[in-house]
Design an enzyme around this catalytic site. Structure first.
Site, short mmCIF file in Angstrom:
data_model
loop_
_atom_site.label_atom_id
_atom_site.label_comp_id
_atom_site.label_asym_id
_atom_site.label_seq_id
_atom_site.Cartn_x
_atom_site.Cartn_y
_atom_site.Cartn_z
N GLU A 87 2.98 -3.61 1.11
CA GLU A 87 3.06 -4.07 -0.27
C GLU A 87 4.51 -3.86 -0.74
OE1 GLU A 87 1.26 -3.53 -4.77
OE2 GLU A 87 1.55 -1.79 -3.48
N ASP A 105 -0.28 0.38 0.86
CA ASP A 105 -0.17 0.34 -0.60
C ASP A 105 1.09 1.06 -1.06
OD1 ASP A 105 -1.63 -0.04 -3.27
OD2 ASP A 105 -1.21 2.10 -3.31
C1 GLC Z 1 -0.81 -0.94 -5.58
C2 GLC Z 1 -2.15 -1.59 -5.78
C3 GLC Z 1 -2.53 -1.45 -7.22
C4 GLC Z 1 -2.63 0.02 -7.55
C5 GLC Z 1 -1.33 0.73 -7.19
C6 GLC Z 1 -1.51 2.21 -7.21
O1 GLC Z 1 0.16 -1.59 -6.31
O2 GLC Z 1 -2.10 -2.91 -5.35
O3 GLC Z 1 -3.74 -2.11 -7.49
O4 GLC Z 1 -2.91 0.18 -8.89
O5 GLC Z 1 -0.87 0.41 -5.91
O6 GLC Z 1 -2.25 2.62 -6.09
#
Ligand code: GLC
Ligand code: CA
Length: 600
Positions: free
Chosen positions: A318, A256
């Site tokens: 991500e 993440d």
């Molecule tokens: C990532 C997740 C998202 C979350 C963010 C903070 O982007 O996909 O849902 O709010 O991280 O952890």
């Protein structure tokens, strides 16, 4: 060209482009089924082909993985509290096996105050009771494994919950042993934060803590303090958490907010850009808090650790990046010693059916990643569903089939998001009082948040779409569930669900679609996106053609330069009404039609 050159995308900019989208209606149903030619005897059987495929081909499983993202709160509720749970995922594993997904990625199910719905973790080595117990999780792992489905955990390394015992200690005094696990700084004066950095969710990224009279940094909510990755103890603690799950047998992690791991140690201000973002703050460059080079050092260490485990564990990132060069860096460049699959957000989030754009982006992924596998994605829990980003209000179902075809016929590993396969639509909250997502509460009414793409999975036309027996579900069931659901679509030969199933079968079993090079053909056609998946052996190749317009298009192909002699293509999968044999000199594509055929 350096990838740290300032033209990179911020995650905020990404979401700005997607807000306020109109919601399309489900397109008209076609009569009859698609033209689908089953190639091998394995078709239609429910057995997942993971093991047979990997026996045939020694490349690691993730290279051809179809990863299905589950948002556990919304997948299947079994205890009647209106929130999905681990037992619910177990209950639906047969469905996932019938879809032939190779892995499921679960968004966070760890103990959490749920301020950002699990992305605020208070204990990295346990299960939130809302979702079940560790014993339930172990049963899920075993039941998934029995169906050749791997389990990928979401790992949030950038920040913890403010209720984490680590942060509680850290904030307790200025000189406790965990003080330096987070980013504490003096302000610039009374009530003035250390610099101008902004939170993704609006406002300053700094919160003042009266106990010790210092500010702590949080890229996201104040309830999500950023860890200080310059402290080796943080890396150790986080890697230990990863080991905990790897020892259990998970197949890897989705990392993440990983480009956000490091911040400028000098705390220099970000440059202010023109305009405002989705929550009304001034736009800011993200050069001091994203994609700092130090993150790659951690990625290499993490990869070494993960590689010390047997079974090809995978790291998925991500990674919202703006260009192919920075994409390559996340693989570790030529050394390939970082992530196996940093997400490619450049193809799936083009957000309009522009043949030239898709051609360019897909081709870059094919030719400029040093041969590495791109991981394509159109849908996730943070963005308006692809249905509503590509629809035109008239041909929505056909356009959804195009999206599926791009995802599953390009040379790529692929991510799907629950409900994508049945055509679930984004269903934003109607009133502020309904909003659950903190991002939506902050952004209301301009930005309604992410609830709209997180609504419960639509299983059947019964109560709560088969998701839950509760009187009230955590998010409302979208009105579309009566016609858009797994049960109904399973029985309709021309449903989006069956289209996905056909594509997934072809992708797994056709050698050209599985391993073939992706070669663009008719590269100057502005209306029709066409590419060849060249058979790596002597067998037939596959031609994919998609009409990106609402007008019929007639195209002709000369594939001799690609070593294809035939003047005909034989359909493998095409929209209803397509001919089985097609003259390559005269291919007629109805509006938004897809044609996938073999050529030799
Ligand atoms: C990532 C997740 C998202 C979350 C963010 C903070 O982007 O996909 O849902 O709010 O991280 O952890
Ligand atoms: Ca950070």
């Amino acid at each position: 060209m350096s990838s740290f050159s300032g033209n990179k995308f911020s995650r905020t900019a990404f979401r700005i482009a997607k807000r306020n989208l109109t919601i399309g209606l489900i397109g008209t149903c076609l009569a009859g089924g698609f033209l689908f030619a089953a190639e091998s005897s394995g078709l239609g059987q429910s057995a997942n082909s993971v093991s047979s495929a990997s026996a045939k081909n020694s490349s690691p499983w993730w290279k051809h993985a179809l990863v299905y993202e589950i948002y556990p709160r919304s997948f299947q509720d079994t205890n009647g509290d209106g929130i999905g749970d681990i037992d619910g995922i177990i209950r639906r594993l047969d469905y996932l096996q019938s879809l032939r997904v190779n892995a499921i990625w679960l968004t966070p199910i760890y103990p959490s105050p749920q301020k950002d719905f699990g992305y605020d973790i208070s204990n990295y080595e346990a299960i939130d009771p809302m979702f079940g117990t560790m014993a339930d999780f172990d049963r899920l792992l075993a039941a998934a494994k029995a169906r050749h489905i791997r389990v990928i955990m979401d790992m949030v390394m950038n920040h913890t919950s403010d209720q984490s015992p680590w942060f509680k200690v850290s904030r307790s005094s200025r000189n406790n042993p965990k003080r330096d696990w987070y980013i504490w700084r003096d302000g610039k004066g009374p009530g003035i934060p250390p610099n101008n950095w902004q939170s993704e969710f609006g406002g300053s990224a700094w919160t003042y803590d009266p106990t010790t009279k210092q500010w702590y940094y949080h890229k996201f909510l104040a309830a999500q303090p950023d860890l200080n990755w310059r402290n080796p103890a943080v890396e150790k603690a986080m890697f230990d958490a990863c080991r905990f799950w790897l020892d259990k047998g998970v197949a890897g992690f989705r990392l993440d907010a990983i480009p956000e791991l490091f911040e400028d140690p000098e705390l220099r201000n970000e440059k202010i850009l023109p305009g405002t973002n989705e929550v009304g703050d001034p736009n800011e460059e993200q050069n001091r808090t994203e994609n700092l080079p130090e993150v790659h050092v951690v990625m290499r260490a993490l990869r070494r650790m993960v590689d010390s485990y047997p079974g090809d564990r995978v790291l998925i990132g991500e990674t919202y990046l703006s260009n192919i060069q920075s994409q390559l860096e996340w693989y570790g460049g030529k050394a390939h010693n970082e992530l196996q699959l940093p997400m490619d957000m450049q193809v799936g989030f083009i957000d309009r059916l522009d043949a030239n754009e898709f051609r360019t982006k897909i081709n870059q992924a094919e030719t400029e990643l040093d041969g590495y596998m791109p991981l394509f994605v159109f849908d996730n829990h943070d963005n308006t569903r692809s249905w509503n980003r590509y629809d035109d209000g008239k041909h929505d179902a056909a356009i959804a089939r195009i999206v599926a075809a791009i995802l599953l016929t390009t040379r790529s590993a692929d991510l799907m998001y629950y409900g994508q396969e049945i055509g679930m639509v984004t269903t934003p909250p109607k009133t502020l009082a309904e909003v659950q997502d903190p991002d939506g509460i902050r952004g209301w009414p301009k930005f309604k948040g992410r609830d709209g793409e997180r609504t419960p999975m639509q299983w059947d036309p019964g109560k709560n779409a088969g998701f839950s027996t509760a009187a009230k579900t955590w998010l409302p069931i979208p009105a579309s569930y009566k016609t858009v659901n797994v049960q109904l679509e399973s029985g309709q030969p021309d449903s989006l669900l069956n289209w996905y199933k056909h594509l997934i079968t072809l992708r797994a079993e056709n050698p050209a679609l599985r391993d073939g090079q992706n070669i663009m053909v008719n590269p100057s056609d502005p209306n029709v996106l066409s590419y060849l998946r060249k058979n790596p052996g002597a067998g037939p190749s596959v031609l994919v053609a998609m009409n990106f317009t609402d007008q019929p298009q007639t195209v002709s192909y000369n594939l001799q330069a690609q070593g294809i002699q035939t003047t005909h293509a034989t359909a493998l999968l095409a929209d209803q009404g397509a001919a089985k044999e097609v003259d390559l000199n005269h291919v007629i594509l109805p509006p938004f039609a897809v044609f996938i055929g073999t050529v030799q």
